[in-house]
Design an enzyme around this catalytic site. Sequence first.
Site, PDB file in Angstrom:
ATOM      1  N   ASP A 142      -8.696  -3.890 -54.643  1.00 18.25           N
ATOM      2  CA  ASP A 142      -8.462  -2.588 -55.264  1.00 18.25           C
ATOM      3  C   ASP A 142      -9.392  -1.520 -54.698  1.00 18.25           C
ATOM      4  O   ASP A 142     -10.293  -1.816 -53.908  1.00 18.25           O
ATOM      5  CB  ASP A 142      -8.680  -2.694 -56.781  1.00 18.25           C
ATOM      6  CG  ASP A 142      -7.675  -3.612 -57.455  1.00 18.25           C
ATOM      7  OD1 ASP A 142      -6.519  -3.661 -56.992  1.00 18.25           O
ATOM      8  OD2 ASP A 142      -8.047  -4.268 -58.445  1.00 18.25           O
ATOM      9  N   TYR A 162     -14.966 -15.008 -54.552  1.00 20.67           N
ATOM     10  CA  TYR A 162     -15.357 -13.638 -54.881  1.00 20.67           C
ATOM     11  C   TYR A 162     -16.780 -13.636 -55.427  1.00 20.67           C
ATOM     12  O   TYR A 162     -17.209 -14.585 -56.089  1.00 20.67           O
ATOM     13  CB  TYR A 162     -14.437 -13.042 -55.953  1.00 20.67           C
ATOM     14  CG  TYR A 162     -13.104 -12.568 -55.447  1.00 20.67           C
ATOM     15  CD1 TYR A 162     -12.944 -11.278 -54.954  1.00 20.67           C
ATOM     16  CD2 TYR A 162     -11.988 -13.404 -55.479  1.00 20.67           C
ATOM     17  CE1 TYR A 162     -11.711 -10.834 -54.498  1.00 20.67           C
ATOM     18  CE2 TYR A 162     -10.750 -12.976 -55.024  1.00 20.67           C
ATOM     19  CZ  TYR A 162     -10.622 -11.686 -54.538  1.00 20.67           C
ATOM     20  OH  TYR A 162      -9.404 -11.257 -54.082  1.00 20.67           O
TER      21      TYR A 162
END
Length: 249
Positions: free
Chosen positions: A53, A111
């Site tokens: 994003d 992540y």
Amino acid sequence: MVRYKATISYDGTLFSGFQRQRHLRTVQEEIEKTLYKLNNGTKIIIHGAGRTDAGVHAYGQVIHFDLPQEQEVEKLRFALDTQTPEDIDVVNIEKVADDFHCRYQKHLKTYEFLVDNGRPKNPMMRHYTTHYPYTLNIKLMQEAINGLVGTHDFTGFTAAGTSVQNKVRTITKATVSRDEKTDFLVFTFSGNGFLYKQVRNMVGTLLKIGNGQMPVEQVKVILSSKNRQLAGPTISGNGLYLKEICYEN
């Protein structure tokens, strides 16, 4: 056509995410513009393993693309690296089989999320960490984060509006620790895939638990109920990094 796989890193601060969007600056658009120039005006489409994003960073994003002719990989990497903007780095390029697909090939994603828990915040890191200036009990978060490991339906941790039907994912590693050098909190998650804003929602929930606003058992309650309203807020994405993608075989 010859297929190439590339590992790239980027500073997400000035990007509106990875995926191409009309009238917005994206990682995909910048790389495709460079490939267009390098291939004499031939339109080249790239595919990304993860759709980060706006504001989200990457150390190990993986892409693939097809070129009309075979090229020497280091020369291709160097040309792409030096002609893309400075906030993109092309780490590695290799030739792969024609049926390789960076998104659908079986892989493990990792992540990392950095939280600046200092008061005041570090202004130099405002684009690279998420600031949370409230008291946190790291032991409570460490206990709670263990509940995320395993195969679960993560409906309660995904954002509304996702088009993905199957929300079952497997997390193989979930940890939180404090970096002794920076004093930042480091959340690490490895798994076979993550839903839209899942990592940010999990971190938002764990911070609420660490602050005493939610019980340790809340993670299990969210997983069993599949109720997004019971989870914490979607924390801002500037502390999130796509760290690594490892493919089988």
